[in-house]
Design a protein around this motif. Structure first.
Motif, PDB file in Angstrom:
ATOM      1  N   ASP A 170       0.663  -1.369   0.047  1.00  0.00           N
ATOM      2  CA  ASP A 170       0.012  -0.084  -0.013  1.00  0.00           C
ATOM      3  C   ASP A 170       0.778   1.107  -0.016  1.00  0.00           C
ATOM      4  OD1 ASP A 170      -2.253  -1.509   0.014  1.00  0.00           O
ATOM      5  OD2 ASP A 170      -2.793  -1.205   1.957  1.00  0.00           O
ATOM      6  N   ALA A 171       1.856   1.146   0.720  1.00  0.00           N
ATOM      7  CA  ALA A 171       2.958   2.342   0.728  1.00  0.00           C
ATOM      8  C   ALA A 171       3.495   2.623  -0.733  1.00  0.00           C
ATOM      9  CB  ALA A 171       3.985   2.045   1.861  1.00  0.00           C
ATOM     10  N   LEU A 172       3.400   1.673  -1.513  1.00  0.00           N
ATOM     11  CA  LEU A 172       3.778   1.865  -2.898  1.00  0.00           C
ATOM     12  C   LEU A 172       3.051   2.381  -3.546  1.00  0.00           C
ATOM     13  CD1 LEU A 172       6.159   1.391  -5.106  1.00  0.00           C
ATOM     14  CD2 LEU A 172       5.336  -0.759  -5.538  1.00  0.00           C
ATOM     15  N   SER A 173       1.921   2.042  -3.279  1.00  0.00           N
ATOM     16  CA  SER A 173       0.537   2.460  -4.337  1.00  0.00           C
ATOM     17  C   SER A 173       0.279   4.102  -3.912  1.00  0.00           C
ATOM     18  CB  SER A 173      -0.594   1.433  -4.261  1.00  0.00           C
ATOM     19  OG  SER A 173      -1.199   1.713  -2.791  1.00  0.00           O
ATOM     20  N   TYR A 174       0.530   4.224  -2.804  1.00  0.00           N
ATOM     21  CA  TYR A 174       0.363   5.659  -2.298  1.00  0.00           C
ATOM     22  C   TYR A 174       1.699   6.697  -2.595  1.00  0.00           C
ATOM     23  CZ  TYR A 174      -3.477   3.887   0.128  1.00  0.00           C
ATOM     24  OH  TYR A 174      -4.704   3.062   0.469  1.00  0.00           O
ATOM     25  N   GLY A 175       2.722   5.884  -3.211  1.00  0.00           N
ATOM     26  CA  GLY A 175       3.893   6.657  -3.491  1.00  0.00           C
ATOM     27  C   GLY A 175       4.659   7.265  -2.316  1.00  0.00           C
ATOM     28  N   LEU A 176       4.417   6.485  -1.228  1.00  0.00           N
ATOM     29  CA  LEU A 176       5.439   6.688   0.096  1.00  0.00           C
ATOM     30  C   LEU A 176       6.694   6.165  -0.309  1.00  0.00           C
ATOM     31  CD1 LEU A 176       5.733   7.801   3.044  1.00  0.00           C
ATOM     32  CD2 LEU A 176       5.028   5.492   3.736  1.00  0.00           C
ATOM     33  N   VAL A 177       6.818   4.992  -0.951  1.00  0.00           N
ATOM     34  CA  VAL A 177       8.024   4.508  -1.181  1.00  0.00           C
ATOM     35  C   VAL A 177       8.299   4.437  -2.679  1.00  0.00           C
ATOM     36  CG1 VAL A 177       7.939   3.062   1.181  1.00  0.00           C
ATOM     37  CG2 VAL A 177       7.183   1.964  -1.173  1.00  0.00           C
ATOM     38  N   ASN A 178       9.574   4.255  -2.949  1.00  0.00           N
ATOM     39  CA  ASN A 178       9.828   4.361  -4.289  1.00  0.00           C
ATOM     40  C   ASN A 178       9.910   2.659  -4.958  1.00  0.00           C
ATOM     41  OD1 ASN A 178      11.518   6.430  -3.068  1.00  0.00           O
ATOM     42  ND2 ASN A 178      11.283   7.016  -5.214  1.00  0.00           N
ATOM     43  N   GLU A 179      10.148   1.743  -4.164  1.00  0.00           N
ATOM     44  CA  GLU A 179      10.254   0.395  -4.657  1.00  0.00           C
ATOM     45  C   GLU A 179      10.091  -0.645  -3.498  1.00  0.00           C
ATOM     46  OE1 GLU A 179      13.637  -2.480  -7.285  1.00  0.00           O
ATOM     47  OE2 GLU A 179      14.104  -0.535  -6.406  1.00  0.00           O
ATOM     48  N   VAL A 180       9.317  -1.848  -3.909  1.00  0.00           N
ATOM     49  CA  VAL A 180       9.385  -2.905  -2.895  1.00  0.00           C
ATOM     50  C   VAL A 180       9.800  -3.917  -3.378  1.00  0.00           C
ATOM     51  CG1 VAL A 180       7.503  -4.266  -1.528  1.00  0.00           C
ATOM     52  CG2 VAL A 180       7.056  -1.850  -1.971  1.00  0.00           C
ATOM     53  N   VAL A 181      10.791  -4.897  -2.579  1.00  0.00           N
ATOM     54  CA  VAL A 181      11.348  -5.919  -3.102  1.00  0.00           C
ATOM     55  C   VAL A 181      11.232  -6.803  -2.120  1.00  0.00           C
ATOM     56  CG1 VAL A 181      12.953  -4.540  -4.595  1.00  0.00           C
ATOM     57  CG2 VAL A 181      13.680  -4.802  -2.034  1.00  0.00           C
ATOM     58  N   PRO A 182      11.799  -8.224  -2.320  1.00  0.00           N
ATOM     59  CA  PRO A 182      11.811  -9.226  -1.332  1.00  0.00           C
ATOM     60  C   PRO A 182      12.731  -8.741  -0.263  1.00  0.00           C
ATOM     61  CG  PRO A 182      11.781 -10.137  -3.368  1.00  0.00           C
ATOM     62  CD  PRO A 182      11.868  -8.919  -3.682  1.00  0.00           C
TER      63      PRO A 182
END
Length: 258
Positions: A170-182
């Protein structure tokens, strides 16, 4: 440097590592002081162009301030995060680009410390939260003011008022983070972002960061009409001359940060 804060520099990148996994990497007064000295070192060293803030252990990036020890006088001398958050002391803005590599819990002041970064890379197990209201605690909490500026209005207020946690997706979808990885790829991803940053002129980046953050303090009209000292100084730097020479000679620039 204590064992609770690890510091190394490689290829113009400083890696700053919180090393208190048993305490969920919460920040004691002693760790705060070490962080402040580290930010001083990073800003003062022209051979350091980028900083990466990370933490040991899969469970937590940072659970905020460690309230189990220290005195109120200790806590009042320095803002949380070595000054970066502005909570409990003067706000300090790092001149160099800062990447936060976040895994597990990023709660309260730890959430705010992540938001102080210019780029956030999150592991897929990251959870961002403001638990204060669930504990019946509220004060001059800077994390609320950052959250309402970095997240959509109703998303931020829901976090503030419920104390629920925001998962990395959700943080990624809201633009809070730049990338999500394992989680296993978190360090590699952070260093990949660092490599992108070190490919650019460090002085140009620092001037741009200063101007962007300073400009946000007023209206767009004021921001456009303001002259920014680091940008003015950059015009006479070796890096700007190197950029022009590299363009003319059709080669990759060799930055010096001077």
């Amino acid at each position: 440097m204590s064992d609770e804060l690890l510091f190394e520099v490689t290829d113009h990148v400083a890696r700053v590592t919180l090393n208190r996994p048993k305490a969920l990497n919460s920040i004691s007064h002693e760790l705060d002081v070490e962080l402040a000295r580290t930010w001083d070192t990073i800003d003062a060293d022209p051979d350091i162009w980028v900083a990466v803030l990370r933490a040991v252990g899969e469970k937590a990036f940072c659970a905020g301030a460690d309230i189990s020890g220290g005195t109120e006088a200790d806590a009042s001398r320095l803002a949380l995060g070595g000054g970066l958050t502005g909570i409990g002391g003067p706000l300090r803005v790092l001149k160099k680009p800062l990447i936060a590599a976040v895994q597990g819990y990023a709660l309260g002041g730890g959430f705010e410390l992540a938001m102080c970064a210019d780029i956030i890379v999150a592991a897929d197990n990251a959870k961002f939260g403001l638990p204060e209201v669930k504990a019946g605690i509220i004060g001059e909490c800077g994390v609320m003011h950052r959250a309402i500026r970095q997240l959509p209005h109703h998303v931020a207020l829901a976090l503030v008022l419920t104390g629920e946690r925001l998962p990395a997706s959700d943080a990624l979808s809201y633009g809070l983070v730049n990338e999500v990885v394992p989680y296993a790829e978190l360090d590699e991803a952070a260093m990949r972002w660092a490599a992108k940053l070190t490919a650019a002129s460090p002085l140009a980046q620092q001037a741009a960061k200063h101007a962007v953050l300073k400009g946000l303090q007023g209206s767009l009209e004021v921001a456009l009409a303001t002259k920014y000292e680091p940008i003015e100084a950059y015009a006479n730097s070796d890096d700007v001359k190197e950029g022009r020479a590299a363009f003319t000679e059709r080669r990759a620039p060799q930055w010096t940060g001077r």
